[in-house]
Design an enzyme around this catalytic site. Structure first.
Site, PDB file in Angstrom:
ATOM      1  N   VAL A  26       0.854  -1.194   0.000  1.00  0.00           N
ATOM      2  CA  VAL A  26       0.000   0.000   0.000  1.00  0.00           C
ATOM      3  C   VAL A  26       0.885   1.238   0.000  1.00  0.00           C
ATOM      4  O   VAL A  26       1.608   1.490   0.966  1.00  0.00           O
ATOM      5  CB  VAL A  26      -0.940   0.025   1.228  1.00  0.00           C
ATOM      6  N   CYS A 110      -0.963  -0.724 -10.519  1.00  0.00           N
ATOM      7  CA  CYS A 110      -1.216   0.632 -10.030  1.00  0.00           C
ATOM      8  C   CYS A 110      -1.907   1.470 -11.105  1.00  0.00           C
ATOM      9  O   CYS A 110      -1.406   1.585 -12.231  1.00  0.00           O
ATOM     10  CB  CYS A 110       0.088   1.303  -9.614  1.00  0.00           C
ATOM     11  N   SER A 220      -7.163  -9.781  -4.209  1.00  0.00           N
ATOM     12  CA  SER A 220      -7.205  -8.483  -3.550  1.00  0.00           C
ATOM     13  C   SER A 220      -8.420  -7.728  -4.073  1.00  0.00           C
ATOM     14  O   SER A 220      -8.873  -7.970  -5.181  1.00  0.00           O
ATOM     15  CB  SER A 220      -5.915  -7.712  -3.854  1.00  0.00           C
ATOM     16  N   GLY A 221      -8.942  -6.805  -3.249  1.00  0.00           N
ATOM     17  CA  GLY A 221     -10.062  -5.985  -3.696  1.00  0.00           C
ATOM     18  C   GLY A 221     -11.314  -6.172  -2.876  1.00  0.00           C
ATOM     19  O   GLY A 221     -11.871  -7.273  -2.826  1.00  0.00           O
ATOM     20  N   ASP A 222     -11.757  -5.111  -2.209  1.00  0.00           N
ATOM     21  CA  ASP A 222     -12.989  -5.116  -1.412  1.00  0.00           C
ATOM     22  C   ASP A 222     -12.928  -6.066  -0.216  1.00  0.00           C
ATOM     23  O   ASP A 222     -13.906  -6.750   0.096  1.00  0.00           O
ATOM     24  CB  ASP A 222     -14.209  -5.446  -2.282  1.00  0.00           C
ATOM     25  N   ALA A 244      -5.689  -4.656   1.929  1.00  0.00           N
ATOM     26  CA  ALA A 244      -5.059  -3.362   1.656  1.00  0.00           C
ATOM     27  C   ALA A 244      -5.745  -2.302   2.497  1.00  0.00           C
ATOM     28  O   ALA A 244      -5.437  -2.142   3.673  1.00  0.00           O
ATOM     29  CB  ALA A 244      -5.134  -3.051   0.154  1.00  0.00           C
TER      30      ALA A 244
END
Length: 341
Positions: A26, A110, A220-222, A244
């Protein structure tokens, strides 16, 4: 899959990781201090914030600081980014020279414009030929160390390229693939599409069968609460999940998710523990950098730690003006004293 089977060890090339709850790289957050408190609270594997390959090659001291191992990291990964294979190769050699990290991760996800316009980050996801060359250069430079990549689902909704990107990474010899199933255009808005993650798991599974490999896929994500980790593992078949934003101000999410996956329930930490953990992070950040920088940086982090605490909004009005360790003590010591009564 049984609840107890959702939490399990993960192997990344020659790295044996005890569990499958990871801290994502992060930017501006996952420094040594933050990674260390996440590990104390159950993070199984951690990544540095992204490091510029160009800055490494130019011998930027601040960049080198980003790569240092936290005192309690048994294994960790340094994430690098850049669009040029030769520069990424040189950067990989520097990473291995300056650190004893077990893994190098390549940022191909990114979405920030200043990164993308150079051809790095998520720009690589829509350019599989370049992604292959970058990944192959790093794999060759890394020798026996693991090299992993993090990708996005694609550039925008009409340009979904995760499969081509994943194939390029696999052909280059990477040891694991992480996907954040949002497009570059989405940034961090909207919802991540976990069906794409499931499809990637199946795609890599077929690759593993045909090539006699065991390359894992991470998601990854939510992921904002322990239940999200359980749901992602169940719905997608990912080998590990990577927190994250969900870990910001809440390193306890690893402990809570571990408990949920192993026992079916968890007990959120009390407010005083949240505050004391914030002070542990502050103390380490001061030691790693210097007081002024640490205290400025901890404003956003203490604001996150204070969520859910009584009169948290009023506290945050004071936190945004804190400039010294004593400032933070004046804000929080009366609150901690109340908890001890």
């Amino acid at each position: 899959m049984k609840m107890s089977e959702l939490y399990h060890p993960v192997k990344i090339k020659n790295i044996e990781v005890k569990g499958n709850l990871f801290l994502a790289p992060v930017a501006g957050y996952s420094d040594m201090a933050f990674r260390s408190v996440c590990i104390e609270n159950g993070a199984c594997f951690t990544y540095t914030e992204m490091v510029s390959a160009e800055a490494l090659v130019r011998k930027n001291l601040k960049t080198e600081i980003l790569m240092r191992r936290a005192y309690n990291e048994k294994a960790y990964s340094v994430q690098i980014f850049g669009p040029e294979p030769d520069v990424m190769s040189a950067a990989a050699h520097i990473v291995l020279e300056k650190t004893n990290c077990e893994c190098i991760d390549i940022n191909c996800g990114c979405p920030v414009p200043k990164i993308v316009k150079t051809g790095a980050g998520s720009a690589l996801t829509r350019d599989p030929d370049r992604l292959y060359k970058v990944a192959k250069a790093v794999v060759d430079a890394a020798g026996d160390r693991a090299v992993t990549v993090k990708i996005r689902s694609g550039w925008e909704k009409f340009q979904i390229t995760w499969k081509e990107a994943a194939l390029a990474a696999l052909e280059a010899g990477v040891s694991a693939i992480t996907i954040h199933p949002r497009t570059r255009a989405q940034g961090y808005e909207g919802h991540s599409d976990w069906s794409i993650m499931k499809a990637l798991v199946e795609f890599v599974g077929e690759w593993n069968k045909s090539h006699g490999t065991a390359i894992p896929v991470f998601g990854s994500g939510d992921l904002f609460k322990p239940e999200d980790a359980k749901k992602m593992l169940e719905e997608t078949g990912a080998d590990a999940v990577m927190f994250a934003r969900g870990a910001m101000g809440n390193p306890f999410i690893f402990k809570d998710a571990t408990s949920l996956l192993q026992t079916g329930s968890y007990e959120p930490v009390p407010p005083d523990v949240r505050i004391k953990t914030g002070f542990a992070e502050l103390e380490r950040l001061v030691k790693d950098t210097e007081e002024k920088h640490a205290c400025m940086e901890m404003r956003k982090r203490f604001a996150a730690y204070s969520k859910g605490i009584h009169n948290g909004a009023a506290l945050r009005l004071q936190i945004v003006h804190a400039s010294t360790v004593d400032d933070y003590k004046k804000i929080f010591e009366p609150i901690l004293a109340d908890f001890e009564k």
